[in-house]
Design a protein around this motif. Structure first.
Motif, PDB file in Angstrom:
ATOM      1  N   TRP A 107       0.837  -1.191   0.000  1.00 63.47           N
ATOM      2  CA  TRP A 107       0.000   0.000   0.000  1.00 63.47           C
ATOM      3  C   TRP A 107       0.871   1.240   0.000  1.00 63.47           C
ATOM      4  CZ3 TRP A 107      -1.062  -3.753   3.860  1.00 63.47           C
ATOM      5  CH2 TRP A 107      -2.230  -4.492   3.658  1.00 63.47           C
ATOM      6  N   MET A 108       0.257   2.361  -0.375  1.00 66.24           N
ATOM      7  CA  MET A 108       0.906   3.653  -0.230  1.00 66.24           C
ATOM      8  C   MET A 108       0.026   4.494   0.687  1.00 66.24           C
ATOM      9  SD  MET A 108       1.995   6.542  -3.052  1.00 66.24           S
ATOM     10  CE  MET A 108       3.312   5.575  -3.760  1.00 66.24           C
ATOM     11  N   ASN A 109       0.668   5.110   1.688  1.00 62.92           N
ATOM     12  CA  ASN A 109      -0.118   5.973   2.568  1.00 62.92           C
ATOM     13  C   ASN A 109      -0.172   7.391   1.991  1.00 62.92           C
ATOM     14  OD1 ASN A 109       2.257   7.330   3.340  1.00 62.92           O
ATOM     15  ND2 ASN A 109       2.344   6.399   5.360  1.00 62.92           N
ATOM     16  N   ARG A 110      -0.838   8.285   2.689  1.00 67.39           N
ATOM     17  CA  ARG A 110      -1.027   9.656   2.192  1.00 67.39           C
ATOM     18  C   ARG A 110       0.276  10.419   2.003  1.00 67.39           C
ATOM     19  NH1 ARG A 110      -5.610  11.212   6.514  1.00 67.39           N
ATOM     20  NH2 ARG A 110      -7.202   9.803   5.774  1.00 67.39           N
ATOM     21  N   LYS A 111       1.310  10.007   2.723  1.00 66.67           N
ATOM     22  CA  LYS A 111       2.605  10.687   2.635  1.00 66.67           C
ATOM     23  C   LYS A 111       3.515  10.086   1.566  1.00 66.67           C
ATOM     24  CE  LYS A 111       2.524  12.037   7.484  1.00 66.67           C
ATOM     25  NZ  LYS A 111       3.168  11.907   8.792  1.00 66.67           N
ATOM     26  N   GLY A 112       3.016   9.071   0.847  1.00 63.19           N
ATOM     27  CA  GLY A 112       3.810   8.449  -0.209  1.00 63.19           C
ATOM     28  C   GLY A 112       4.726   7.341   0.280  1.00 63.19           C
TER      29      GLY A 112
END
Length: 154
Positions: A50-55
């Protein structure tokens, strides 16, 4: 007056759409085969990244077993996936991952690159007979072990 109301509606709609929260994690990669040769040769296919909101990328693995116990082998597997992702994707990767069971998820701290490299070299020293393996703390682990033929405990 009508133009003002339309403009006001557009501004409100725009602010609403901009304020909506993005998903915490978005799928980045699903069951994609990865391979590296440096620092040691490794390959694998993470179930999900996954990628979170911060990349930042986060590795995950799904387990089909009924109980929610995390084993050392689960952490090692996920840590290898982390190293594979780190070396092939040129993006920051979290030092933790998630193991998903039926109905539950567990966040786990992953091993460092150095620890994975050390485990790799220890594994090959055991296979080559240069080092004796540690005996498992529970003999039930040994029942399906592929190294029974070289194990003095068996």
């Amino acid at each position: 007056m009508l133009l003002f109301l339309i403009l006001l509606a557009v501004v409100i709609l725009y602010k609403f759409l901009c304020s909506r929260k993005k998903a915490k994690l978005t799928p980045y990669m699903l069951e994609y085969f990865l391979k590296i040769t440096d620092p040691v040769p490794l390959c694998g296919k993470p179930d999900v990244v996954w990628m979170n909101r911060k990349g930042i990328l986060i590795v995950g693995d799904y387990k089909s077993r009924c109980h929610n116990k995390v084993y050392d082998s689960d952490v090692i597997q996920l840590s290898v996936y982390r190293l594979l992702v780190e070396k092939t994707q040129q993006k920051p990767v979290a030092s933790f991952g998630y193991i998903h069971f039926k109905g539950a998820s567990r966040k786990v701290k992953l091993l460092s690159e150095r620890e994975i490299i050390d485990l790799y070299h220890r594994y090959w020293k055991i296979i080559e007979g240069q080092v004796k393996p540690n005996q498992a703390g529970n003999n039930s682990y040994c029942q399906n072990c592929s190294h029974q033929s070289i194990c003095s405990s068996w």
